[in-house]
Design an enzyme around this catalytic site. Sequence first.
Site, PDB file in Angstrom:
ATOM      1  N   HIS A  71       0.494   1.160 -13.221  1.00 47.81           N
ATOM      2  CA  HIS A  71       1.280   0.004 -13.671  1.00 47.81           C
ATOM      3  C   HIS A  71       2.764   0.393 -13.691  1.00 47.81           C
ATOM      4  O   HIS A  71       3.112   1.478 -14.173  1.00 47.81           O
ATOM      5  CB  HIS A  71       0.822  -0.442 -15.064  1.00 47.81           C
ATOM      6  CG  HIS A  71       1.542  -1.666 -15.533  1.00 47.81           C
ATOM      7  ND1 HIS A  71       1.224  -2.930 -15.065  1.00 47.81           N
ATOM      8  CD2 HIS A  71       2.604  -1.813 -16.361  1.00 47.81           C
ATOM      9  CE1 HIS A  71       2.054  -3.810 -15.615  1.00 47.81           C
ATOM     10  NE2 HIS A  71       2.899  -3.164 -16.403  1.00 47.81           N
ATOM     11  N   GLY A 120       0.780  -1.231   0.000  1.00 45.93           N
ATOM     12  CA  GLY A 120       0.000   0.000   0.000  1.00 45.93           C
ATOM     13  C   GLY A 120       0.811   1.281   0.000  1.00 45.93           C
ATOM     14  O   GLY A 120       0.330   2.306   0.485  1.00 45.93           O
ATOM     15  N   ASP A 127     -10.095  -0.815 -18.916  1.00 48.08           N
ATOM     16  CA  ASP A 127     -11.153  -1.357 -19.774  1.00 48.08           C
ATOM     17  C   ASP A 127     -11.159  -2.875 -19.639  1.00 48.08           C
ATOM     18  O   ASP A 127     -10.542  -3.416 -18.714  1.00 48.08           O
ATOM     19  CB  ASP A 127     -10.989  -0.865 -21.230  1.00 48.08           C
ATOM     20  CG  ASP A 127      -9.700  -1.375 -21.865  1.00 48.08           C
ATOM     21  OD1 ASP A 127      -9.033  -2.247 -21.270  1.00 48.08           O
ATOM     22  OD2 ASP A 127      -9.370  -0.893 -22.972  1.00 48.08           O
ATOM     23  N   GLU A 128     -11.797  -3.591 -20.583  1.00 44.51           N
ATOM     24  CA  GLU A 128     -11.954  -5.044 -20.443  1.00 44.51           C
ATOM     25  C   GLU A 128     -10.623  -5.781 -20.592  1.00 44.51           C
ATOM     26  O   GLU A 128     -10.491  -6.915 -20.147  1.00 44.51           O
ATOM     27  CB  GLU A 128     -12.948  -5.614 -21.478  1.00 44.51           C
ATOM     28  CG  GLU A 128     -14.273  -4.895 -21.598  1.00 44.51           C
ATOM     29  CD  GLU A 128     -14.141  -3.546 -22.295  1.00 44.51           C
ATOM     30  OE1 GLU A 128     -13.327  -3.409 -23.233  1.00 44.51           O
ATOM     31  OE2 GLU A 128     -14.837  -2.601 -21.870  1.00 44.51           O
ATOM     32  N   ALA A 168       8.276   7.834  -9.981  1.00 46.38           N
ATOM     33  CA  ALA A 168       7.160   7.856 -10.935  1.00 46.38           C
ATOM     34  C   ALA A 168       5.801   7.574 -10.289  1.00 46.38           C
ATOM     35  O   ALA A 168       4.928   8.436 -10.264  1.00 46.38           O
ATOM     36  CB  ALA A 168       7.428   6.867 -12.056  1.00 46.38           C
ATOM     37  N   ILE A 191      -8.418  -9.657 -11.100  1.00 47.25           N
ATOM     38  CA  ILE A 191      -9.030  -9.329 -12.401  1.00 47.25           C
ATOM     39  C   ILE A 191     -10.380  -8.665 -12.132  1.00 47.25           C
ATOM     40  O   ILE A 191     -11.205  -9.193 -11.381  1.00 47.25           O
ATOM     41  CB  ILE A 191      -9.168 -10.588 -13.276  1.00 47.25           C
ATOM     42  CG1 ILE A 191      -7.761 -11.073 -13.653  1.00 47.25           C
ATOM     43  CG2 ILE A 191      -9.998 -10.303 -14.528  1.00 47.25           C
ATOM     44  CD1 ILE A 191      -7.699 -12.402 -14.344  1.00 47.25           C
TER      45      ILE A 191
HETATM   46  C1  GAR Z   1       3.141  -1.119  -7.459  1.00 44.61           C
HETATM   47  O1  GAR Z   1       4.457  -1.110  -7.970  1.00 44.61           O
HETATM   48  C2  GAR Z   1       2.135  -1.122  -8.612  1.00 44.61           C
HETATM   49  O2  GAR Z   1       2.558  -0.362  -9.695  1.00 44.61           O
HETATM   50  C3  GAR Z   1       2.095  -2.585  -8.941  1.00 44.61           C
HETATM   51  O3  GAR Z   1       2.089  -3.236  -7.682  1.00 44.61           O
HETATM   52  C4  GAR Z   1       2.839  -2.445  -6.762  1.00 44.61           C
HETATM   53  C5  GAR Z   1       2.029  -2.256  -5.492  1.00 44.61           C
HETATM   54  O4  GAR Z   1       2.782  -1.628  -4.491  1.00 44.61           O
HETATM   55  N1  GAR Z   1       0.949  -2.913  -9.737  1.00 44.61           N
HETATM   56  C6  GAR Z   1       0.974  -3.806 -10.740  1.00 44.61           C
HETATM   57  O5  GAR Z   1       1.962  -4.443 -11.030  1.00 44.61           O
HETATM   58  C7  GAR Z   1      -0.342  -3.962 -11.491  1.00 44.61           C
HETATM   59  N2  GAR Z   1      -0.128  -4.648 -12.740  1.00 44.61           N
HETATM   60  P1  GAR Z   1       2.097  -0.910  -3.261  1.00 44.61           P
HETATM   61  O6  GAR Z   1       1.120  -1.920  -2.629  1.00 44.61           O
HETATM   62  O7  GAR Z   1       3.227  -0.601  -2.323  1.00 44.61           O
HETATM   63  O8  GAR Z   1       1.385   0.316  -3.754  1.00 44.61           O
END
Ligand code: GAR
Length: 197
Positions: free
Chosen positions: A110, A12, A147-148, A180, A93
């Site tokens: 992402h 988180g 989106d889907e 980022a 999902i």
């Molecule tokens: C983050 O790096 C986020 O971009 C990635 O999971 C991590 C969660 O970290 N999400 C994905 O890979 C989605 N495809 P966090 O729980 O410390 O925010």
Amino acid sequence: MLRVAVCVSGGGTNLQAIIDAVQNGVITNTEIVGVFSNNPNAYALERAKSAGIQAVSCSPKEYATRDEFNKAFLNQMDAWNPDLIVLAGFLVIIPPALIKKYENKIINIHPSLIPSFCGTGFYGLKVHEEALKRGVKVTGATVHFVDEGTDTGRIINQKAVYIEEGDTPEVLQRRVMEQAEWVILPKAINDIANHII
Ligand code: GAR
């Protein structure tokens, strides 16, 4: 006020970046109305509680079928009546019924420059492992509408991050978050809350 629900699965840190940005005024006109986790042990739930935000954990394992979990997930979102759903490290999902009901109201962060290193199987550390394996020199993060498809929705913002000599996936993941993710995700929410996008 933009009513925002945040969905999480793990540590988180992106949720924390959003909470901090609301508290210090980087995000305005926004209220976080609830945090939803599919993982009852997610540290993100503690972060929500510490900030006085309602935190709900709802694991697919608690339900006989995926469909029942999907309904419970949708019901919780409806109960919060959000204007925006933010997927902040949410490794589930998204049910088509939810995507349909909240069209253009769900965004995701992402950890790569989409369309590189995205789609099924690309999440978390795996993204950075693949980027290092391929020898790319620049990576980054992307905020996009959901989106889907998997990571196929319209892109809202991206930020590039340099890969450095000797990077491990963990070191790179941290740099991508700091430089980022924790910047462009709060900015996207603020832009939506203030009708800039
Ligand atoms: C983050 O790096 C986020 O971009 C990635 O999971 C991590 C969660 O970290 N999400 C994905 O890979 C989605 N495809 P966090 O729980 O410390 O925010």
